[in-house]
Scaffold this active site. Structure first.
Site, PDB file in Angstrom:
ATOM      1  N   ASN A  12      41.243  37.915  40.784  1.00  0.00           N
ATOM      2  CA  ASN A  12      41.449  38.566  39.484  1.00  0.00           C
ATOM      3  C   ASN A  12      42.638  39.522  39.625  1.00  0.00           C
ATOM      4  O   ASN A  12      42.521  40.558  40.280  1.00  0.00           O
ATOM      5  CB  ASN A  12      40.167  39.320  39.104  1.00  0.00           C
ATOM      6  CG  ASN A  12      40.344  40.155  37.856  1.00  0.00           C
ATOM      7  OD1 ASN A  12      41.353  40.055  37.151  1.00  0.00           O
ATOM      8  ND2 ASN A  12      39.365  41.012  37.573  1.00  0.00           N
ATOM      9  N   LYS A  14      43.930  41.337  37.426  1.00  0.00           N
ATOM     10  CA  LYS A  14      43.861  42.481  36.502  1.00  0.00           C
ATOM     11  C   LYS A  14      45.229  42.619  35.814  1.00  0.00           C
ATOM     12  O   LYS A  14      45.899  41.617  35.600  1.00  0.00           O
ATOM     13  CB  LYS A  14      43.413  43.740  37.230  1.00  0.00           C
ATOM     14  CG  LYS A  14      42.141  43.465  38.056  1.00  0.00           C
ATOM     15  CD  LYS A  14      41.440  44.681  38.527  1.00  0.00           C
ATOM     16  CE  LYS A  14      40.176  44.266  39.275  1.00  0.00           C
ATOM     17  NZ  LYS A  14      39.340  45.374  39.664  1.00  0.00           N
ATOM     18  N   HIS A  98      33.718  41.587  32.568  1.00  0.00           N
ATOM     19  CA  HIS A  98      34.159  42.369  33.731  1.00  0.00           C
ATOM     20  C   HIS A  98      33.860  43.848  33.459  1.00  0.00           C
ATOM     21  O   HIS A  98      33.981  44.306  32.322  1.00  0.00           O
ATOM     22  CB  HIS A  98      35.656  42.158  33.994  1.00  0.00           C
ATOM     23  CG  HIS A  98      36.074  42.740  35.308  1.00  0.00           C
ATOM     24  ND1 HIS A  98      36.312  44.084  35.469  1.00  0.00           N
ATOM     25  CD2 HIS A  98      36.250  42.177  36.528  1.00  0.00           C
ATOM     26  CE1 HIS A  98      36.615  44.320  36.739  1.00  0.00           C
ATOM     27  NE2 HIS A  98      36.592  43.180  37.396  1.00  0.00           N
ATOM     28  N   GLU A 100      35.475  46.415  33.870  1.00  0.00           N
ATOM     29  CA  GLU A 100      36.566  47.166  33.224  1.00  0.00           C
ATOM     30  C   GLU A 100      36.597  46.888  31.723  1.00  0.00           C
ATOM     31  O   GLU A 100      37.010  47.744  30.931  1.00  0.00           O
ATOM     32  CB  GLU A 100      37.899  46.831  33.911  1.00  0.00           C
ATOM     33  CG  GLU A 100      37.946  47.490  35.287  1.00  0.00           C
ATOM     34  CD  GLU A 100      38.719  46.725  36.348  1.00  0.00           C
ATOM     35  OE1 GLU A 100      39.529  45.853  35.988  1.00  0.00           O
ATOM     36  OE2 GLU A 100      38.502  47.006  37.541  1.00  0.00           O
ATOM     37  N   GLU A 170      29.353  42.482  40.745  1.00  0.00           N
ATOM     38  CA  GLU A 170      30.406  43.431  41.113  1.00  0.00           C
ATOM     39  C   GLU A 170      29.904  44.850  40.857  1.00  0.00           C
ATOM     40  O   GLU A 170      30.026  45.360  39.724  1.00  0.00           O
ATOM     41  CB  GLU A 170      31.666  43.193  40.271  1.00  0.00           C
ATOM     42  CG  GLU A 170      32.308  41.839  40.491  1.00  0.00           C
ATOM     43  CD  GLU A 170      33.791  41.866  40.123  1.00  0.00           C
ATOM     44  OE1 GLU A 170      34.610  41.543  40.990  1.00  0.00           O
ATOM     45  OE2 GLU A 170      34.134  42.234  38.985  1.00  0.00           O
ATOM     46  N   GLY A 176      37.651  48.521  43.720  1.00  0.00           N
ATOM     47  CA  GLY A 176      38.887  49.282  43.924  1.00  0.00           C
ATOM     48  C   GLY A 176      38.701  50.565  44.690  1.00  0.00           C
ATOM     49  O   GLY A 176      39.602  51.405  44.728  1.00  0.00           O
ATOM     50  N   SER A 215      35.961  45.459  46.524  1.00  0.00           N
ATOM     51  CA  SER A 215      36.590  45.828  47.805  1.00  0.00           C
ATOM     52  C   SER A 215      36.408  44.768  48.888  1.00  0.00           C
ATOM     53  O   SER A 215      36.193  45.096  50.058  1.00  0.00           O
ATOM     54  CB  SER A 215      36.073  47.193  48.281  1.00  0.00           C
ATOM     55  OG  SER A 215      36.476  48.201  47.360  1.00  0.00           O
TER      56      SER A 215
HETATM   57  P1  13P Z   1      38.730  45.009  44.099  1.00  0.00           P
HETATM   58  O1  13P Z   1      38.701  43.795  44.997  1.00  0.00           O
HETATM   59  O2  13P Z   1      40.098  45.579  43.929  1.00  0.00           O
HETATM   60  O3  13P Z   1      37.693  46.000  44.490  1.00  0.00           O
HETATM   61  O4  13P Z   1      38.318  44.486  42.613  1.00  0.00           O
HETATM   62  C1  13P Z   1      37.187  43.723  42.444  1.00  0.00           C
HETATM   63  C2  13P Z   1      37.185  43.201  41.054  1.00  0.00           C
HETATM   64  O5  13P Z   1      37.010  43.938  40.106  1.00  0.00           O
HETATM   65  C3  13P Z   1      37.428  41.770  40.852  1.00  0.00           C
HETATM   66  O6  13P Z   1      37.150  41.379  39.548  1.00  0.00           O
END
Ligand code: 13P
Length: 254
Positions: A12, A14, A98, A100, A170, A176, A215
């Site tokens: 992803n 983002k 997601h 976010e 997740e 992150g 992560s």
């Molecule tokens: P990270 O791997 O940066 O922690 O993000 C995970 C994520 O949100 C994937 O959709």
């Protein structure tokens, strides 16, 4: 990882990417992707790059996915992108819910369930994202939260819809932050999710891929994949670095 389910490694991106950098990243991914039995790999770039990435992936086994999808099929919904459009641009998958999107765009469980259905209606595989916040984990509410998020889609579409879907666990506190869930903690949630689906349909639950995100890096991927109910990963930050992403792919099946 189970011998009966093929592994899924999804990147992803983002809100990252740029025309020139995308070319370099995709060239490296195509050249370095390990030949592994039963490994499915996909990238999820921002909408404007879908066409570019679809071309760069032509002839490759790497799949293309969208980070979001509208619940509506067509019409006066400014800024939205429909599942049919995404399909036309070569998307095989779409993320739904997601964290976010849930956090910054206030997406509800019901809306996410509708997005899940919109993706499926055009033949895409929805990836239903689930996960608790740190406060929810500290309050021991992890399973309540992920079950509530899962149940919204189960109630709207029925368990049969999960024969053509992926779950992505997740935990919000792991995204992150560099603080991945331990393999055992992630496994416990994956197992609980599978058991929840199994209450409705054993066969669907047995085949359902449940991937972990938060992560994931080259150095913790193998331990996560060693868990019986972790069928791959949804990678964020490490998906932007070809070497890191390829190392995660190589961690599948040792
Ligand atoms: P990270 O791997 O940066 O922690 O993000 C995970 C994520 O949100 C994937 O959709």
């Amino acid at each position: 990882m189970s011998p009966v389910r093929s592994a899924f490694v999804a990147g992803n991106w983002k809100m990252n990417g740029a025309l020139a950098g995308n070319v370099a990243l995709l060239e490296k991914l195509r050249a370095g992707l390990p030949e592994r039995e039963a490994l499915e790999v996909a990238v999820f770039p921002p909408f404007p790059y879908l066409d570019q990435i679809a071309r760069l992936l032509s002839g490759s086994t790497i799949g293309l996915g969208a980070q979001d999808v509208s619940r509506h099929a067509v019409g006066a919904y400014t800024g939205e992108v429909s599942a049919g459009m995404l399909r036309e641009f070569g998307c095989r998958y779409a993320l739904a819910g997601h964290s976010e999107r849930r956090r910054f765009h206030l997406e509800s469980d019901q809306l996410v369930a509708e997005k899940f259905g919109a993706a499926q209606a055009v033949g895409m595989t929805p990836i239903l994202c689930l996960g608790e916040t740190l406060e929810e984990r500290q309050a021991d509410a992890t399973l309540d939260v992920v079950f509530r998020q899962l149940d919204a889609a189960l109630a709207l579409h029925g368990v049969a819809a999960f024969a053509h879907a992926v779950l992505a666990y997740e935990p919000v506190w792991a995204i992150g932050t560099g603080l991945s869930a331990s393999p055992e903690a992630a496994q416990a949630v994956h197992r609980a999710l599978r058991q929840r689906v199994a209450k409705d349909d054993l066969a669907v639950a047995a085949d359902l891929r449940i991937v972990y995100g938060g992560s994931v890096k080259a150095d913790n991927a193998a331990a996560l994949f060693a868990q019986p109910d972790i069928d791959g990963t949804l990678v964020g930050g490490a998906a932007l670095d070809a070497d890191a992403f390829l190392a995660i792919c190589r961690a599948v099946n040792g």
